[in-house]
Design a protein around this motif. Structure first.
Motif, PDB file in Angstrom:
ATOM      1  N   ALA A  45      70.870   7.889 -10.721  1.00 13.91           N
ATOM      2  CA  ALA A  45      69.889   8.381 -10.824  1.00 13.91           C
ATOM      3  C   ALA A  45      68.523   7.071  -9.384  1.00 13.91           C
ATOM      4  CB  ALA A  45      69.162   7.504 -11.494  1.00 13.91           C
ATOM      5  N   GLU A  46      69.829   6.256  -9.390  1.00 13.60           N
ATOM      6  CA  GLU A  46      69.308   5.035  -8.078  1.00 13.60           C
ATOM      7  C   GLU A  46      69.033   5.234  -7.167  1.00 13.60           C
ATOM      8  OE1 GLU A  46      68.459   1.405  -9.315  1.00 13.60           O
ATOM      9  OE2 GLU A  46      68.078   3.221 -10.828  1.00 13.60           O
ATOM     10  N   GLU A  47      69.959   6.006  -6.958  1.00 16.95           N
ATOM     11  CA  GLU A  47      70.600   6.768  -4.914  1.00 16.95           C
ATOM     12  C   GLU A  47      69.644   7.362  -5.954  1.00 16.95           C
ATOM     13  OE1 GLU A  47      74.281   8.983  -5.425  1.00 16.95           O
ATOM     14  OE2 GLU A  47      75.355   6.626  -5.612  1.00 16.95           O
ATOM     15  N   ARG A  48      69.471   8.610  -6.045  1.00 14.22           N
ATOM     16  CA  ARG A  48      68.133   9.185  -5.909  1.00 14.22           C
ATOM     17  C   ARG A  48      66.454   8.776  -5.662  1.00 14.22           C
ATOM     18  NH1 ARG A  48      70.215  12.185 -10.008  1.00 14.22           N
ATOM     19  NH2 ARG A  48      68.767  11.580 -11.210  1.00 14.22           N
ATOM     20  N   LEU A  49      66.358   7.224  -6.154  1.00 12.50           N
ATOM     21  CA  LEU A  49      65.342   5.967  -6.348  1.00 12.50           C
ATOM     22  C   LEU A  49      65.151   5.920  -4.708  1.00 12.50           C
ATOM     23  CD1 LEU A  49      64.054   3.925  -8.506  1.00 12.50           C
ATOM     24  CD2 LEU A  49      65.322   3.499  -6.227  1.00 12.50           C
ATOM     25  N   LEU A  50      66.190   5.733  -3.981  1.00 12.54           N
ATOM     26  CA  LEU A  50      66.482   4.918  -3.083  1.00 12.54           C
ATOM     27  C   LEU A  50      65.956   5.913  -1.897  1.00 12.54           C
ATOM     28  CD1 LEU A  50      67.223   3.227  -0.368  1.00 12.54           C
ATOM     29  CD2 LEU A  50      69.279   3.251  -1.187  1.00 12.54           C
ATOM     30  N   ALA A  51      67.082   7.060  -1.911  1.00  7.98           N
ATOM     31  CA  ALA A  51      65.919   8.675  -0.997  1.00  7.98           C
ATOM     32  C   ALA A  51      65.147   9.126  -1.342  1.00  7.98           C
ATOM     33  CB  ALA A  51      66.765   9.915  -1.747  1.00  7.98           C
TER      34      ALA A  51
END
Length: 294
Positions: A211-217
Motif C-alpha cells: 500500500a505504501e509503494e502504491r501511495l508513492l507511485a
C-alpha cells in the motif's frame, strides 16, 4: 526574465553563502535577483541616563550599503548574467522577508545569521520564514555542493503535492536526478481497505508495504511524464521519517519537504518533520507550502 528570487543578507558568512545559492537559482530560472538587508532600531530597556549612544541612521545605512555591495559583487561573480538589485529596508528581518516573499517565486536565507546563538543549527529567521513565507523557502547550509540527486520527501498528502511539483521542476533546472523517499511505520501508514469481514483490521503479509509503494507511485503520477529527462528513484523504507530523510540528506544537494504532512495538527504552519530536517539535515532544505493553505 520571468520571476524574482529574494535573498536576505546581513553580512554573515551564512548569508553570503545564501546569496551565492540565490544567484544560481536565479540563473537557472532566468529570474531576477533581489538582495535585501533589513535593520531595526534596538530597544534599550534601561533608564535614559544609562543608555548607550546609538549610531545615527546615516551610519547604519552606510554600513548596510557596504554589506549589500559585497553581497551584490558575490552574486555577480557566481551569475554574471543575472539582473541583480538590492534594497535596504527598515524593519525586523523576519517581517521584511515575509513581506518580500509575496512577490517572489523563491526566498533564500542562510541557516544562521549575525544574531544567531552559538550552538543553534538554524536561526529564528530561517524557521519563521519556513513557516510563514508566501512562496517556497530555501534554507542554505554551510557545506560544499553535492552533485547527487535531490531528495524529495513524499507522504502522499494533498499538502505535500506542491513539494512534489517543486522538486521535479528544481531537478530539471539543475539537470540532476531525484530520489522520491517515502518512510512509513505501522503508526503512520493509512489503514488499507479491510479484506476479511470477520477480521476487518487484519492485514495480510506485505499488504502495508504494498500500500505504501502504491501511495508513492500515485503521489508522483504524471510528473515523470512531464519531466522525462529527470531520472527518478523511488525509495520506500520502513522506519522513522525524520531519520530516513536526515540520513538521505548526507549525499544530496537539496532536500525538499512540504511544510506540513498528513500527520500534522490542524493550525500548525510547520510540521514536526519539516522542523526536524531544518535543524538536522546535512544539506540545504526547501520548504514548500500548499498554495492557498493559509
Amino acid at each position: 526574465m520571468s520571476g524574482l528570487v529574494i535573498v536576505g543578507a546581513d553580512g554573515s558568512a551564512s548569508s553570503l553563502g545564501a546569496v551565492e545559492a540565490a544567484a544560481r537559482e536565479a540563473r537557472w530560472r532566468d529570474a531576477g535577483l533581489r538582495i535585501v538587508h533589513a535593520f531595526h532600531w534596538p530597544v534599550a530597556r534601561m533608564p535614559l541616563w544609562q543608555a548607550l549612544p546609538m549610531p545615527a541612521e546615516g551610519e547604519i545605512r552606510k554600513m548596510s550599503e557596504g554589506l549589500l555591495a559585497e553581497a551584490v559583487e558575490r552574486a555577480r561573480t557566481v551569475a554574471p548574467s543575472v539582473d541583480v538589485t538590492d534594497a535596504v529596508v527598515v524593519g525586523e528581518p523576519v517581517t521584511v522577508l515575509e513581506a518580500q516573499s509575496r512577490a517572489a517565486e523563491l526566498v533564500v536565507v542562510g541557516s544562521r545569521g549575525m544574531g544567531g546563538f552559538v550552538g543553534l543549527l538554524v536561526g529564528s529567521t530561517a524557521v519563521h520564514l519556513a513557516a510563514h513565507g508566501r512562496c517556497p523557502v530555501l534554507v542554505v547550509r554551510d557545506r560544499s555542493e553535492s552533485t547527487g540527486p535531490i531528495v524529495l520527501a513524499v507522504d502522499g498528502s494533498q499538502a505535500g503535492a506542491a513539494a512534489v511539483d517543486f522538486a521535479f521542476a528544481e531537478a530539471a533546472l539543475r539537470g540532476v536526478g531525484l530520489v522520491a523517499l517515502h518512510a512509513w511505520t505501522t503508526w503512520n501508514a493509512p489503514m488499507p481497505p479491510p479484506q476479511d469481514p470477520v477480521e476487518p483490521y487484519a492485514s495480510g503479509p506485505g499488504m502495508l508495504a504494498q500500500a505504501e509503494e502504491r501511495l508513492l507511485a500515485e503521489a508522483l503520477a504524471g510528473h515523470r511524464e512531464r519531466y522525462p529527462d529527470v531520472p527518478v528513484e523511488l525509495r520506500v523504507t520502513r522506519g522513522g521519517t525524520r531519520e530516513a530523510l536526515i540520513e538521505a540528506s548526507g549525499t544530496a544537494p537539496l532536500l525538499v519537504v512540504g511544510a506540513r504532512g498528513r500527520g500534522g495538527f490542524a493550525g500548525l504552519l510547520l510540521g514536526s518533520v519539516s522542523q526536524a530536517v531544518l535543524h538536522h539535515a546535512h544539506c540545504p532544505v526547501a520548504v514548500v507550502h500548499q498554495p492557498g493553505a493559509r
